[in-house]
Design an enzyme around this catalytic site. Structure first.
Site, PDB file in Angstrom:
ATOM      1  N   ASP A  25      74.123  27.526  67.730  1.00  0.00           N
ATOM      2  CA  ASP A  25      73.036  27.230  66.790  1.00  0.00           C
ATOM      3  C   ASP A  25      71.714  27.719  67.383  1.00  0.00           C
ATOM      4  O   ASP A  25      71.662  28.180  68.525  1.00  0.00           O
ATOM      5  CB  ASP A  25      72.959  25.715  66.537  1.00  0.00           C
ATOM      6  CG  ASP A  25      72.675  24.935  67.818  1.00  0.00           C
ATOM      7  OD1 ASP A  25      71.493  24.721  68.127  1.00  0.00           O
ATOM      8  OD2 ASP A  25      73.638  24.559  68.532  1.00  0.00           O
TER       9      ASP A  25
ATOM     10  N   ASP B 255      69.069  25.664  67.859  1.00  0.00           N
ATOM     11  CA  ASP B 255      68.318  24.478  68.213  1.00  0.00           C
ATOM     12  C   ASP B 255      67.399  24.138  67.027  1.00  0.00           C
ATOM     13  O   ASP B 255      67.693  24.494  65.890  1.00  0.00           O
ATOM     14  CB  ASP B 255      67.557  24.670  69.526  1.00  0.00           C
ATOM     15  CG  ASP B 255      67.293  23.356  70.246  1.00  0.00           C
ATOM     16  OD1 ASP B 255      68.274  22.628  70.503  1.00  0.00           O
ATOM     17  OD2 ASP B 255      66.136  23.054  70.557  1.00  0.00           O
TER      18      ASP B 255
END
Length: 296
Positions: free
Chosen positions: A210, A212
């Protein structure tokens, strides 16, 4: 010549490795506590392999409660020479996208609730972690990843946070913009420091799941999306690992970067002043310098 023994410490989503000949789960006793799990041992293309699920099978340890010292000590007792850490991470860089791998070469350690050294009062040692990963191992991981078809980035700074919660938006922006970090995770510290104290070569492969919370188009971390990406990363990681024995070979030459000699001048406590109980616990970690003839 000494024989290569590769350990893979698997992070979230990686609980075994494929294709081992003579595969067997074995228990290892450690004076530093109970390791995360049993160790999967076997041979792969003529090279001894050891696998440890960092969080335990079934994912029972949080990042803060992983028994890092017991894990590294047990790997040393099994004859491991090279440690490959594979872990899920968030990215602070647009170019480092979910599904990509990063061969980490630096860390910023923001953990605070973990024992970070094998050494203490009564037996003091200071090892250098200026360059906390082994370039030789990192190169092998990069080559294996590229041969697998993975998009891989060589070099990056890993922000090790305590967790288990993900970052606030303010923290994420600070780590990215002010501190210059590239990825963020919760498990490579103190693992990398302990591997250096145990004179083990260590490489960190960060599998991005991802962006973040800093990314304006992705918002806060979505655990559902992370898990989906994580599963794909895990399959790629297992394929990458399968290529490492051929790249590293069965015979183990001394590390050209000195990882396997990190304790050479690190111990400061005089022999007559050393705590015998702590010295006994260091029988595997510091065997080369404590019992040089026996280790020869």
């Amino acid at each position: 010549m000494p024989q290569t023994c590769i350990a893979v410490i698997g992070g979230s989503g990686i609980y075994d490795i494929d294709g081992l000949e003579g595969a067997d789960w074995v228990s290892v006793d450690s004076p530093w506590g109970v390791p995360s799990d049993q160790f999967l041992t076997g041979m792969l293309n003529g090279v001894k392999m050891v696998f440890l699920p960092r969080h335990g099978r079934g994912h029972v340890y949080s990042p803060s409660t992983v028994p890092y010292r017991a894990n590294i000590d047990a790997l040393k007792r099994l004859g491991v020479t090279d440690v490959i850490s594979v872990s899920a991470c968030g990215s602070f860089r647009e170019k480092m996208a979910p599904g990509d791998f990063v061969i980490v070469d630096q860390f910023i350690d923001r953990t605070f609730a973990r024992e970070k050294s094998f050494f203490s009062a009564g037996f003091v040692a200071h090892v250098s972690v200026a360059h906390p990963t082994c370039p030789r191992l990192g190169e092998a991981c990069e080559t294996a990843a590229r041969e697998t078809g993975i998009t891989v980035h060589r070099g990056g700074t890993y922000l090790a946070m305590e967790g288990p919660q993900f970052s606030t938006l303010a923290e994420s922006k600070m780590y990215r913009e002010s501190w210059g970090c590239d990825v963020i995770g919760m498990t490579n510290m103190p693992e990398a420091k302990l591997a250096r104290e145990a004179e083990l070569c260590y490489a960190s492969v960060a599998m991005i799941t991802d962006y973040d919370s800093w990314h304006p188009d992705h918002g806060e971390v979505d655990v559902t999306q992370i898990i989906a990406t994580l599963m794909g990363n895990a399959d790629n990681a297992r394929t990458m690992v399968s290529r490492l024995p051929d790249l590293l070979g069965p015979e183990r030459a001394p590390c050209p970067h000195g990882c396997d000699r990190a304790l050479e001048y690190a111990i400061l406590t005089a022999p007559e002043a050393r705590d015998p109980a702590l010295a006994a616990k260091l029988d595997a970690v510091a065997r080369r310098v404590l019992c040089p003839r026996e280790d020869a």
